[in-house]
Design an enzyme around this catalytic site. Structure first.
Site, PDB file in Angstrom:
ATOM      1  N   MET A   1       4.955  -0.201   1.582  1.00  0.00           N
ATOM      2  CA  MET A   1       4.338   0.674   2.570  1.00  0.00           C
ATOM      3  C   MET A   1       4.181  -0.020   3.918  1.00  0.00           C
ATOM      4  O   MET A   1       4.126   0.627   4.943  1.00  0.00           O
ATOM      5  CB  MET A   1       2.960   1.152   2.077  1.00  0.00           C
ATOM      6  CG  MET A   1       3.033   2.193   0.973  1.00  0.00           C
ATOM      7  SD  MET A   1       1.426   2.900   0.600  1.00  0.00           S
ATOM      8  CE  MET A   1       0.631   1.531  -0.204  1.00  0.00           C
ATOM      9  N   CYS A   2       4.072  -1.343   3.907  1.00  0.00           N
ATOM     10  CA  CYS A   2       3.948  -2.094   5.142  1.00  0.00           C
ATOM     11  C   CYS A   2       5.279  -2.761   5.467  1.00  0.00           C
ATOM     12  O   CYS A   2       5.991  -3.198   4.567  1.00  0.00           O
ATOM     13  CB  CYS A   2       2.862  -3.176   5.026  1.00  0.00           C
ATOM     14  SG  CYS A   2       1.214  -2.518   4.717  1.00  0.00           S
ATOM     15  N   THR A   3       5.595  -2.820   6.753  1.00  0.00           N
ATOM     16  CA  THR A   3       6.817  -3.491   7.174  1.00  0.00           C
ATOM     17  C   THR A   3       6.574  -4.992   7.130  1.00  0.00           C
ATOM     18  O   THR A   3       5.865  -5.548   7.974  1.00  0.00           O
ATOM     19  CB  THR A   3       7.203  -3.066   8.601  1.00  0.00           C
ATOM     20  OG1 THR A   3       7.275  -1.638   8.635  1.00  0.00           O
ATOM     21  CG2 THR A   3       8.540  -3.653   8.997  1.00  0.00           C
TER      22      THR A   3
END
Length: 671
Positions: free
Chosen positions: A533-535
């Site tokens: 979900m996070c880069t």
């Protein structure tokens, strides 16, 4: 008899002069320290009455320069005299201090003497010069004026004292002189009693011999427009006028009658004329006299003056000039052909105000781009400020500020001259069905996004999901806008420009972000773990990718073909791609750049547009132009719609049939 004293010119520099010198330095002179023509003006000497004492107070013998002084063809305003000169601006304060001022002054004086003695050019009598150093970072200007004037040997003496012109000339004669001089006064002129009445005749100083040929000495008067207000001290221009007369007419100028003309707008006040009169005498002189004329500073010493404009300038205007300083230095020092105006006029739309969006916006401001619009639907979270430089801790409180608006506000705080706006818009995506109750809101968001794309020249796709770039890709292609993509991996990045919708001559159209796909963009956000979900990237990667995308835009703007600029061919072996002969002044304008931080290298990639692309193919773009939001709604809601529209479904079917037709050899397992 008393020696004649002269009131030296005092420079009066308008603030507009320094603004114009700044422009001339940056845009014309650059690194040159060549002398530039300059004009100045002076008016008749003036006095004002002190309200407390009732006495007349002299206002000084001023010569004025302003922004208009750099116009060499400038004509005189009514009741003023134009003086010609030069300005020499040095590049460093050391050069200014160490300049051979004696040599500069003597060169100017020699030129004046040459012109008045050989050419009888009286326009040279009021020549002046000024040397300067402009500290453009601190807005301090060092300057020193010189008004070269010749010192008579022996000195001029006055018979008696200066008196009112009314004591020597009748009111009719003074009125006649005044009428003939209005409104264009002359710096120097000759006066004699009128041969046809009670008035007076005037003539240019160059007609001395002919004009006075039949006039008695006691009726010959030399006149000049006098900037001095002092009743007993004539102005500086008289000094060179007397030198001219002694050099050109030595036998008839041992004694001269001088009229210091000071009456301009009003002929006389209360019946009293302000002009002065005196009779001057001097013995014979030989050779060229010495010259003086460097202006004294406020301390009464020979030295330069300083104009400090920083305290009086508007901070916003100071910032506006300062942010462009690096760009202008770049143009006149390294790239004279750099078109800064085209860059500054470009309106940029940033879709995504996260890590990429923040860094891209900062780099755009560095390039002087004044119109930046940000779009994001998220809010600032506690993890953002350390990675996204337009946010700080307070932006995360109370649920977080809307990202786009907070980023735009911070841009304006950094530089008030930027036109930064933020919009909270949810960009609909394929594979993310729109609930019936949200269709109208989605339709409004799409309409607003369409208007934003219409209003901007370049669109940056800086979002954190693949499918969120689909709608802007379609809009950018349909409206033939510059579209730039930046995407991040852990230690790799992709920066690319989408090709123009037009097919270039002799080549293939450049592809878009989706041209290498044989599947339509789908939901990549559901059921993802935290790391998905996070880069997750190396911290320096986003700033490199975002800045590369901005630099690619600027290089493209400098290409004569703009959005239609071709990409350089891929490198062969270890060779690097080469610039086009008539390409961008900034160098290459690649199609795609893939960066690898692990090896600290970039790779150029060239990809043609795909005829079945779900983002930029004509099937998709024409369907959007014909059906509008209805087409988009199908793409959002219907699985497989884009494949059917572009023909990718037939391609998949043909591929599967080809696989089924293969006669695969199966080997027995041997245990």
């Amino acid at each position: 008899m008393p020696v004649v004293q002269f009131a030296q010119f005092s420079s009066l520099v308008q603030p507009t002069f320094w603004h114009e010198l700044t422009r001339v330095k940056l845009e014309v002179l650059k690194l040159s320290d060549a002398s530039v023509p300059l004009t100045a003006t002076y008016a008749a000497g003036r006095t004002v009455k002190d309200r407390n004492t009732g006495q007349e107070v002299a206002l000084g013998s001023n010569i004025t320069v302003g922004a208009e002084s750099f116009d060499d063809k400038r004509g005189p305003a009514p009741h003023t005299i134009v003086a010609k000169g030069t300005i020499k601006n040095y590049n460093t304060i050391e050069d200014f201090k160490n300049a051979d001022k004696r040599a500069i002054f003597n060169e100017a004086a020699d030129e004046i003497w040459e012109r008045i003695t050989k050419d009888h050019d009286t326009s040279a009598l009021n020549r002046f010069l000024v040397i300067t150093f402009a500290d453009l970072k601190k807005y301090k200007y060092y300057y020193w004026f010189a008004f070269p004037a010749f010192v008579a040997q022996p000195l001029w003496e006055i018979d008696g004292d200066w008196s009112s012109a009314s004591q020597q000339f009748s009111d009719a004669q003074l009125s006649s002189i005044h009428k003939q001089l209005e409104p264009s006064v002359k710096p120097y002129f000759l006066v004699r009693p009128s041969q046809n009445g009670d008035g007076a005749d005037i003539a240019p100083i160059e007609e001395f011999a002919a004009f006075f040929s039949n006039t008695p000495l006691e009726s010959q008067t030399i006149a000049f427009f006098d900037p001095s207000p002092d009743p007993s001290t004539p102005g500086w221009p008289l000094r060179n006028l007397l030198a001219y007369l002694r050099a050109v007419y030595p036998s008839s100028t041992n004694s001269v009658r001088v009229l210091c003309w000071r009456d301009t707008e009003v002929a006389h006040e209360g019946g009293l004329w302000k002009s002065r009169f005196g009779v001057l005498t001097a013995g014979p002189s030989e050779g060229k006299p010495n010259a003086v004329g460097w202006e004294k500073n406020p301390q009464g010493k020979l030295g330069a003056r300083i104009a400090d404009l920083a305290p009086m300038m508007d901070p916003t205007r100071l910032a506006d000039q300062a942010v462009d300083l690096n760009l202008k230095l770049m143009r006149w020092r390294i790239l004279p052909a750099l078109n800064l105006e085209k860059i500054a006029e470009t309106k940029c739309l940033l879709l995504g105000a996260g890590t990429l969006g923040c860094y891209a916006a900062r780099t755009l401001m560095g390039w002087g781009i004044r119109n930046i619009t940000l779009v994001d639907y998220g809010r600032v979270s506690f993890s953002n400020p350390v990675r996204q430089p337009l946010f700080e801790f307070d932006d995360c409180l109370n649920g977080g500020k809307p990202k786009a608006e907070a980023a735009a506000a911070r841009l304006k705080k950094i530089f008030p001259g930027v036109n930064a706006v933020g919009h909270s818009i949810s960009i609909p995506m394929p594979g993310h069905p729109i609930p019936p109750g949200s269709v109208e809101q989605t339709k409004a968001d799409v309409k607003k996004l369409e208007a934003l794309v219409d209003a901007h020249d370049a669109i940056f796709l800086l979002m954190d999901s693949r499918e969120s770039r689909w709608l802007p890709t379609v809009l950018g292609t349909a409206k033939n806008k510059i579209v730039l993509n930046a995407a991040l991996g852990f230690d790799t990045f992709l920066v690319m420009r989408h090709g123009s919708r037009h097919e270039p001559e002799g080549g293939k159209r450049l592809g878009c972000y989706y041209c290498n796909d044989i599947v339509a963009p789908a939901d990549s956000l559901t059921d993802r773990t935290l790391d998905e979900m996070c880069t997750v990237t190396r911290p320096g990667l986003a700033s490199i990718a975002a800045s590369t995308a901005v630099e690619l835009l600027v290089s493209l703007l400098q290409h004569p073909l703009g959005i239609d600029a071709p990409a350089p061919p891929p490198a062969v072996g270890n060779e690097q791609p080469r610039d086009e002969p008539n390409g961008s002044v900034l160098g290459l304008v690649p199609h795609q750049l893939r960066g690898f931080l692990a090896q600290f290298r970039n790779m150029h990639i060239l990809g043609a547009a795909y005829s079945k692309c779900t983002g930029c193919s004509e099937q998709v773009v024409k369907a959007y132009e014909e059906q509008g939001f209805d087409l988009l709604l199908k793409a959002f809601n219907e699985t497989g719609f884009l494949e059917r529209l572009t023909g990718l479904d037939e391609l998949h079917k043909a591929g599967e049939e080809a696989l089924e037709a293969v006669d695969w050899d199966e080997e027995d397992d041997d245990f």
